[in-house]
Scaffold this motif. Sequence first.
Motif, PDB file in Angstrom:
ATOM      1  N   VAL A 178     -25.367 -42.365 -34.220  1.00 15.18           N
ATOM      2  CA  VAL A 178     -24.322 -41.366 -34.407  1.00 15.18           C
ATOM      3  C   VAL A 178     -24.154 -41.149 -35.908  1.00 15.18           C
ATOM      4  O   VAL A 178     -23.998 -42.105 -36.671  1.00 15.18           O
ATOM      5  CB  VAL A 178     -22.980 -41.828 -33.795  1.00 15.18           C
ATOM      6  CG1 VAL A 178     -21.890 -40.781 -34.045  1.00 15.18           C
ATOM      7  CG2 VAL A 178     -23.147 -42.098 -32.301  1.00 15.18           C
ATOM      8  N   TRP A 180     -21.978 -39.434 -38.983  1.00 16.61           N
ATOM      9  CA  TRP A 180     -20.748 -38.803 -39.491  1.00 16.61           C
ATOM     10  C   TRP A 180     -21.094 -38.198 -40.840  1.00 16.61           C
ATOM     11  O   TRP A 180     -21.397 -38.905 -41.794  1.00 16.61           O
ATOM     12  CB  TRP A 180     -19.638 -39.844 -39.640  1.00 16.61           C
ATOM     13  CG  TRP A 180     -18.397 -39.329 -40.304  1.00 16.61           C
ATOM     14  CD1 TRP A 180     -18.185 -39.156 -41.648  1.00 16.61           C
ATOM     15  CD2 TRP A 180     -17.187 -38.905 -39.664  1.00 16.61           C
ATOM     16  NE1 TRP A 180     -16.929 -38.664 -41.883  1.00 16.61           N
ATOM     17  CE2 TRP A 180     -16.298 -38.492 -40.679  1.00 16.61           C
ATOM     18  CE3 TRP A 180     -16.771 -38.845 -38.335  1.00 16.61           C
ATOM     19  CZ2 TRP A 180     -15.011 -38.030 -40.407  1.00 16.61           C
ATOM     20  CZ3 TRP A 180     -15.498 -38.372 -38.064  1.00 16.61           C
ATOM     21  CH2 TRP A 180     -14.635 -37.982 -39.077  1.00 16.61           C
ATOM     22  N   ILE A 197     -16.727 -45.881 -30.307  1.00 16.31           N
ATOM     23  CA  ILE A 197     -18.042 -46.540 -30.343  1.00 16.31           C
ATOM     24  C   ILE A 197     -17.893 -48.023 -30.020  1.00 16.31           C
ATOM     25  O   ILE A 197     -18.731 -48.619 -29.318  1.00 16.31           O
ATOM     26  CB  ILE A 197     -18.708 -46.321 -31.712  1.00 16.31           C
ATOM     27  CG1 ILE A 197     -19.045 -44.839 -31.902  1.00 16.31           C
ATOM     28  CG2 ILE A 197     -19.970 -47.169 -31.846  1.00 16.31           C
ATOM     29  CD1 ILE A 197     -19.614 -44.496 -33.271  1.00 16.31           C
ATOM     30  N   LEU A 209     -23.568 -46.431 -36.065  1.00 12.34           N
ATOM     31  CA  LEU A 209     -22.923 -45.322 -36.756  1.00 12.34           C
ATOM     32  C   LEU A 209     -23.357 -45.288 -38.215  1.00 12.34           C
ATOM     33  O   LEU A 209     -23.361 -46.311 -38.893  1.00 12.34           O
ATOM     34  CB  LEU A 209     -21.398 -45.477 -36.672  1.00 12.34           C
ATOM     35  CG  LEU A 209     -20.524 -44.489 -37.444  1.00 12.34           C
ATOM     36  CD1 LEU A 209     -20.701 -43.065 -36.926  1.00 12.34           C
ATOM     37  CD2 LEU A 209     -19.049 -44.909 -37.356  1.00 12.34           C
ATOM     38  N   SER A 257     -31.041 -38.987 -36.423  1.00 14.80           N
ATOM     39  CA  SER A 257     -29.813 -39.196 -35.644  1.00 14.80           C
ATOM     40  C   SER A 257     -29.880 -38.487 -34.303  1.00 14.80           C
ATOM     41  O   SER A 257     -30.559 -37.467 -34.150  1.00 14.80           O
ATOM     42  CB  SER A 257     -28.601 -38.690 -36.431  1.00 14.80           C
ATOM     43  OG  SER A 257     -28.479 -39.381 -37.657  1.00 14.80           O
ATOM     44  N   VAL A 259     -26.743 -38.011 -32.488  1.00 18.59           N
ATOM     45  CA  VAL A 259     -25.442 -37.376 -32.278  1.00 18.59           C
ATOM     46  C   VAL A 259     -24.802 -37.061 -33.630  1.00 18.59           C
ATOM     47  O   VAL A 259     -24.798 -37.903 -34.530  1.00 18.59           O
ATOM     48  CB  VAL A 259     -24.484 -38.293 -31.484  1.00 18.59           C
ATOM     49  CG1 VAL A 259     -23.171 -37.578 -31.183  1.00 18.59           C
ATOM     50  CG2 VAL A 259     -25.141 -38.805 -30.214  1.00 18.59           C
ATOM     51  N   ALA A 261     -21.106 -36.310 -34.924  1.00 16.15           N
ATOM     52  CA  ALA A 261     -19.740 -36.442 -34.413  1.00 16.15           C
ATOM     53  C   ALA A 261     -18.728 -35.959 -35.441  1.00 16.15           C
ATOM     54  O   ALA A 261     -18.784 -36.344 -36.613  1.00 16.15           O
ATOM     55  CB  ALA A 261     -19.454 -37.900 -34.054  1.00 16.15           C
ATOM     56  N   CYS A 283     -29.481 -31.803 -32.624  1.00 20.54           N
ATOM     57  CA  CYS A 283     -28.758 -33.027 -32.251  1.00 20.54           C
ATOM     58  C   CYS A 283     -27.726 -32.739 -31.166  1.00 20.54           C
ATOM     59  O   CYS A 283     -27.279 -31.607 -30.992  1.00 20.54           O
ATOM     60  CB  CYS A 283     -28.033 -33.597 -33.465  1.00 20.54           C
ATOM     61  SG  CYS A 283     -29.105 -34.127 -34.811  1.00 20.54           S
ATOM     62  N   LEU A 316     -19.433 -40.022 -25.296  1.00 20.32           N
ATOM     63  CA  LEU A 316     -20.634 -40.749 -25.723  1.00 20.32           C
ATOM     64  C   LEU A 316     -21.415 -41.285 -24.531  1.00 20.32           C
ATOM     65  O   LEU A 316     -22.649 -41.313 -24.550  1.00 20.32           O
ATOM     66  CB  LEU A 316     -20.257 -41.875 -26.685  1.00 20.32           C
ATOM     67  CG  LEU A 316     -19.831 -41.437 -28.095  1.00 20.32           C
ATOM     68  CD1 LEU A 316     -19.270 -42.615 -28.872  1.00 20.32           C
ATOM     69  CD2 LEU A 316     -21.014 -40.829 -28.844  1.00 20.32           C
TER      70      LEU A 316
END
Length: 356
Positions: A178, A180, A197, A209, A257, A259, A261, A283, A316
Amino acid sequence: MTGDLDRKIAVWTPDLSGVNGQNMVTRRVVKNQKEFLGTIYEYPGNTLSSIPRTLWLAARLALSVVRGQHSKVYLVCSRSSIGFLRDTLPLFTSRLGARVIVHVHGSDFPHLFERRVIGRLARWLYASCEVIVPSHHLLELLAPSDFRQLLVCENFAELRDFDYSRSKRRAGNDSIVVLWNSNIMASKGIVELVQGIKLLRCEGVAIKLILLGKAIGDAEKSTATMQAYLHELRQTVWIDVKGSVPPEDVSLLVSESDVIALPSTYSSECQPLAVIQGMLGGCALLVSDTPAMRSTVGNYPAVFVERNSGSIAHALRQIVQSRSGPAECEAASHARERFSPDRFDSCIRRTLTAGE
């Protein structure tokens, strides 16, 4: 071209040295539309010591219009009350006959007109301006009749040196990554994402992450609080805190990646670059269920969440059980056309030169 275009367009913008989405867009406008632009009036930051210089720059811009040096103003507006007062004199040049083109970069722009005292002045000044918004959802919150013109010009994005032919399909035993890719702000939902998560990891899901961006304060939590929180996250083995990274590194991280988010409820969130880049890269998207996010995502497959750990964990789980396929690839191809830098340049150029 002749006429007004012989008199260049003045630009009113915050200092462009800062690293943020608004400045990224403005720097591209300044670079790629330079044949039409004259003086760039960059005012300094929000400190008391900066007020005299800002007022001096605003006066110089207005005087350049009065003297006929500039016939138009491209204005990157502020949405706060204090910021509006800073923009007042450049906006007022529209009442002196200049064509003022205002570029908006936040979903909170309509709130400016709802304020008791300043709202009335804002409505009067903006009524003679042309306004560019980056997202269609803002058209529903603004009345076209309140402006000289109201139009949409969506933002742009690109992934440098990105291998678009690479499949995003995951093997069943791979860890879910994931990403960010935004500043670390409480209102953007970082705390709830980490908690969500954690819930999946407690269920035995292999998920990690990657955090980009720096800690910034907002109405919910201060910068110091978020810096302390970020320090805690650095101690977590399944979280990789990278901080601010150059654009070419972002492309590589998006490619690695699964995801992207951003469960953000930040009031200014409009058309976040992180979400667009995730779409370009094919993604999975986990985003907040807000009008701004829905408008940005459009027809791209995405999972919309509430800003709480339970909703995020549920989303998720859905993503973990799915596999990227033709739908995501086709949607990514469409997103690359929709958010093309060339398309953005053409939109801005048409607006700046309209009527010439």
